[in-house]
Write an enzyme that holds these catalytic residues in place. Structure first.
Site, short mmCIF file in Angstrom:
data_model
loop_
_atom_site.label_atom_id
_atom_site.label_comp_id
_atom_site.label_asym_id
_atom_site.label_seq_id
_atom_site.Cartn_x
_atom_site.Cartn_y
_atom_site.Cartn_z
N HIS A 65 -3.98 -3.20 -0.80
CA HIS A 65 -2.88 -2.39 -0.25
C HIS A 65 -2.70 -2.82 1.21
CE1 HIS A 65 -1.06 1.29 1.47
NE2 HIS A 65 -0.77 1.68 0.25
N ASP B 274 -12.09 0.15 0.60
CA ASP B 274 -10.94 1.05 0.60
C ASP B 274 -11.04 1.88 -0.69
OD1 ASP B 274 -8.52 2.27 0.27
OD2 ASP B 274 -7.32 0.45 0.48
N GLN C 108 -8.02 4.99 -3.84
CA GLN C 108 -7.69 5.26 -5.25
C GLN C 108 -8.93 5.59 -6.07
OE1 GLN C 108 -4.74 5.68 -6.38
NE2 GLN C 108 -3.55 4.80 -4.70
N LYS D 96 -4.61 12.30 -1.88
CA LYS D 96 -4.60 11.70 -3.23
C LYS D 96 -5.61 12.38 -4.13
CE LYS D 96 -3.35 7.13 -1.43
NZ LYS D 96 -1.95 6.94 -1.74
N CYS E 69 3.31 -1.16 -1.52
CA CYS E 69 2.55 -1.57 -0.32
C CYS E 69 1.56 -2.68 -0.64
CB CYS E 69 1.83 -0.39 0.33
SG CYS E 69 2.93 0.87 0.94
N1 PLP Z 1 -5.44 2.08 0.07
C1 PLP Z 1 -4.93 2.22 -1.15
C2 PLP Z 1 -5.53 1.45 -2.29
C3 PLP Z 1 -3.85 3.08 -1.36
O1 PLP Z 1 -3.34 3.20 -2.58
C4 PLP Z 1 -3.32 3.78 -0.26
C5 PLP Z 1 -2.16 4.67 -0.43
O2 PLP Z 1 -1.37 4.51 -1.32
C6 PLP Z 1 -3.91 3.61 0.99
C7 PLP Z 1 -4.97 2.75 1.13
C8 PLP Z 1 -3.40 4.31 2.19
O3 PLP Z 1 -3.62 5.67 2.11
P1 PLP Z 1 -2.94 6.66 3.18
O4 PLP Z 1 -1.47 6.37 3.13
O5 PLP Z 1 -3.28 8.00 2.68
O6 PLP Z 1 -3.54 6.34 4.51
#
Ligand code: PLP
Length: 423
Positions: free
Chosen positions: A137, A214, A217, A240, A380
């Site tokens: 992402h 990260d 998810q 999430k 993204c």
């Molecule tokens: N990493 C992953 C895999 C994501 O799916 C997302 C959000 O969709 C993020 C990071 C970023 O999360 P946030 O927008 O809550 O900071």
């Protein structure tokens, strides 16, 4: 028909999560959208909130509201205790880490940026290497692209196999004695792929590299134990996983956090301030400058409790079963291409797909007219889209309140979309 409904109920019960019962805890799921029951399949973007979380927010503002850590009056002490209780709960939820190792941020994005701007700034130099994957992402990509540019470091990436897994045999070649950091997603927000955190962490550590995962998810959908996995940093977001927006978590190993410079500066992160210098507060406060999202953090506690009551093993089992059902039913739609692993055991319930004849945005719009919320776009993950040879995909993503009836509604609506386009 009645038999089908009974079968569905039985199936959701055997997994340990009764999605129909869970649904009753989420008032928004009573909404009627464009004349249809809301079928919410955009959970990878953000989950819905149970009454327990909504009530916790209201209760906080109705009974407790005050600033934390500084006040000596009753409300300030109660607000501080509630905020710190969530920290203690979060520490337990991810495997029993120290409370000093749990830093509240405004999201996973900020948690990763914090590491890039502090640890990254001081530990990555010219010619050093940062290893990421092709499925990241932007939140776990842009901070490293920019750090690499600033430092004249080299960004390497682990490629994917044709079935949407990481090409693991490549990893030993890609990790070198110049690798300072291996940063990868625990679960892909496009492919659903679940990556082998422990294995990659061991490989990185053998080469002396640090590991950032990260988990945006993963934490909402799987049991996660950062101690077992041995990672150095782990980032995720409350919104999430049934909690409020504007709350994120960075887990960092104490030994590393102690050595890191602060990120934001100002109130609360200091021990002593003089006109000619500053000393910093103890962990975790060193990384929490200013007034945080107190209400959000306090209500996040209710989200953790809700998930614990379901049981994270049961949440995972439910998603394996429902993902398998969805992947199977999607094969009924001629020409539809589903991305990512076909085995529900190797993936989560994030299901991206494309129809060769209908743009994902049109699919999403037509599904919305049937009350079905999915996401369409690059999610993204533009570099991943390039690797996949797509400009966009449609993405249905599942959670605890989704049942087979939601998948059936999705399939029926996708069929109708094809009829609408005369296919
Ligand atoms: N990493 C992953 C895999 C994501 O799916 C997302 C959000 O969709 C993020 C990071 C970023 O999360 P946030 O927008 O809550 O900071």
């Amino acid at each position: 028909m009645h038999q089908d409904i009974e079968n569905t109920k039985a199936a959701s019960r055997t997994t340990g999560v009764d999605s129909e019962k869970v649904r009753a805890d989420f008032p928004i799921l009573n909404r009627v959208i464009n004349g249809h029951r809301l079928v919410y399949l955009d959970n990878a973007a953000s989950s819905q909130k149970p009454t327990a979380v909504i009530d916790a927010l209201t209760r906080y503002y109705t009974h407790t509201n005050a600033n934390i850590h500084r006040g000596l009056h009753t409300l300030a002490e109660e607000a501080t205790a509630a905020y710190e209780r969530t920290r203690e709960h979060t520490a337990r939820f991810i495997g029993g880490v120290k409370q000093s190792e749990v830093i509240f941020t405004n999201g996973a994005t900020e948690a990763i940026n914090l590491v890039a701007a502090t640890w990254g700034e001081d530990n990555v130099g010219e010619g050093d290497e940062i290893l990421i994957t092709e499925m990241e992402h932007h939140a776990n990509l842009v901070p490293w692209v920019l750090l690499a540019q600033r430092k004249k470091a080299i960004l390497r990436r682990i490629p994917l196999t044709s079935d949407g897994y990481l090409n693991l045999p490549e990893v030993s070649r890609l990790i070198t004695d110049r690798t300072r950091l291996v940063a990868f997603t625990h679960m892909s927000n496009v492919l659903g792929t679940i990556n082998p955190v422990k294995q990659l962490t061991e490989q990185a550590h053998l080469a002396g590299a640090a590991v950032l995962v990260d988990g945006a998810q993963a934490v909402p959908h799987l049991p996660v134990n950062v101690v077992d996995d041995g990672v150095d940093f782990y980032a995720f977001s409350s919104h999430k996983m049934l909690g409020p927006t504007g709350v994120g978590v960075l887990y960092g190993r104490e030994e590393l956090l102690e050595k890191m410079r602060p990120y934001n500066t100002g109130g609360e992160m200091i021990r002593e301030v003089r006109f000619d210098g500053v000393t910093f507060n103890d962990l975790p406060h060193k990384f929490e400058a200013g007034t945080p999202n107190i209400a959000g953090v306090v209500a996040f506690d209710a989200a953790l409790t809700y998930l614990e009551n379901l049981g994270m093993e049961s949440v995972r089992q439910h998603e394996i079963e429902l993902t398998g059902y969805a992947l199977n039913r999607l094969t009924e739609i001629p020409g539809l291409e589903v991305q990512g692993p076909v085995d529900p055991l190797g993936r989560g319930g994030v299901i991206s797909f494309t129809d060769p004849k209908i743009h994902p945005h049109d699919i999403s719009t037509l599904l919305d007219s049937r009350g079905i919320a999915i996401r369409a776009g690059h999610h993204c993950a533009q570099p991943l889209m390039k690797v996949m040879g797509k400009v966009a995909t449609a993405r249905a993503s599942l959670y605890v309140y989704n049942g087979r009836d939601d998948i059936d509604a999705l399939i029926e609506a996708l069929m109708e979309t094809r009829r609408y386009f005369g296919i």
